[in-house]
Motif scaffolding. Sequence first.
Motif, short mmCIF file in Angstrom:
data_model
loop_
_atom_site.label_atom_id
_atom_site.label_comp_id
_atom_site.label_asym_id
_atom_site.label_seq_id
_atom_site.Cartn_x
_atom_site.Cartn_y
_atom_site.Cartn_z
N TYR A 99 6.99 4.93 15.91
CA TYR A 99 7.05 4.20 17.16
C TYR A 99 8.36 3.97 17.81
CZ TYR A 99 2.12 3.39 16.20
OH TYR A 99 0.69 3.24 15.97
N GLU A 124 5.48 -3.47 13.21
CA GLU A 124 5.19 -2.50 11.87
C GLU A 124 6.50 -2.72 10.93
OE1 GLU A 124 2.50 -1.52 11.96
OE2 GLU A 124 1.51 -0.22 13.28
N GLU A 170 -5.25 2.64 13.80
CA GLU A 170 -4.99 1.45 14.11
C GLU A 170 -6.03 0.76 14.06
OE1 GLU A 170 -2.17 0.08 14.15
OE2 GLU A 170 -0.42 1.46 15.03
N GLU A 206 -2.69 -5.06 14.38
CA GLU A 206 -3.29 -3.53 14.37
C GLU A 206 -4.05 -3.49 15.48
OE1 GLU A 206 -1.14 -2.11 12.79
OE2 GLU A 206 -0.97 -2.92 10.83
N HIS A 209 -2.31 -2.93 18.74
CA HIS A 209 -1.60 -1.53 18.79
C HIS A 209 -2.79 -0.61 19.22
CE1 HIS A 209 1.40 -2.83 15.41
NE2 HIS A 209 1.31 -3.36 16.56
#
Length: 344
Positions: A99, A124, A170, A206, A209
């Motif tokens: 990312y 992350e 994710e 997550e 995301h």
Amino acid sequence: MEYVENTQSNTEVLAKETLIFPGFYTTNIGKLSSTDTSSFQGVFTTAITNLKNDYTKDKYIRDERFDQSWDHIQGEARELIVKLLEMYCAAEYSGFLLYKELSHELKETNSVLSDGFSLMSRDEARHASFLNKALLDFHLKPGLGFLKKEHRKYIFLPFSWFIYSTYLSERISSCYYITIFEHLESHPEYSIYPLFSFYKSWSEDENRHGDFFGAVIKSQLQLSNGLKARLVCKFFLLLIFSMTYFKHKSNYKLLALLGLDAREYYVSTIRKVNNSIRKDLPVVIDLEELQLFEELDICLLHISENEKINISNQNTLLKLIRKIPHYSTILLVILRLLIRSGTA
Ligand SMILES: [Fe+2]
Ligand SMILES: [Fe+2]
């Protein structure tokens, strides 16, 4: 092996360096930067605002529950926990670097995506750092040589592969975390290490995301509309769900340590994920109509027969001949799953 000093606890303990293996991925940056965020401004604004709000900022604080030695966890239980920490540490570092690099590469061409990736890399990095500290509790320190770019080998994924598989990973990890968190809330006797009590926040991160990738999918019409998108999406769902389901064979000891039945855990995770992704994908799988788990059990049976043949004392040619019927059955199952409609 290199030995480094563990500065985490007030006791002077030596931490042994352990190798972790993050994967490094890249994709067609041009296609990613062409994402039309303005036509789907609403979904992007919501996803990015939620990331900016950083709801879990103050959640990853190692409280007094960590102020103790974990040396009482020994033998297989220790091996399993260390394996879990190493595996997730590698995955979080992969996500962080991916990312971060995407954010950098999109900076000039697509500021909305660049912002989203930057915010996700922040999460992350936080997750990876938390796992890093958890490994120190077990006197291990991950070697971070991969942080140097020249030490990384990148795998190029075609655009649709990249988006669908990252999106699904994710959503699946979000589901893994919340399922374990909820299970340990109702069965605290299995909570052998405090990391798991952070899994609710982890799951929420997550999931956010996943929402961001969901916005990318909606705005990339070749991923969200038409027959081709439906077919490609079905293929990825089958592939990723199968790989997820097969994990019950290798992770059953770890899950048993937490009081969970591995097969039930993965089946319930896949069911939950399949229900939660309807809002983002052009198609989801009808698990009952496809009898996905029953079909995958047939594959597992034949994979295990082939493994038995592999360790037999026969010569290579004879082994190959004996394995052909098993391979054929596996192939038939795969074709059946692909050809049957089985979508909703
Ligand atoms: Fe993460
Ligand atoms: Fe993530």
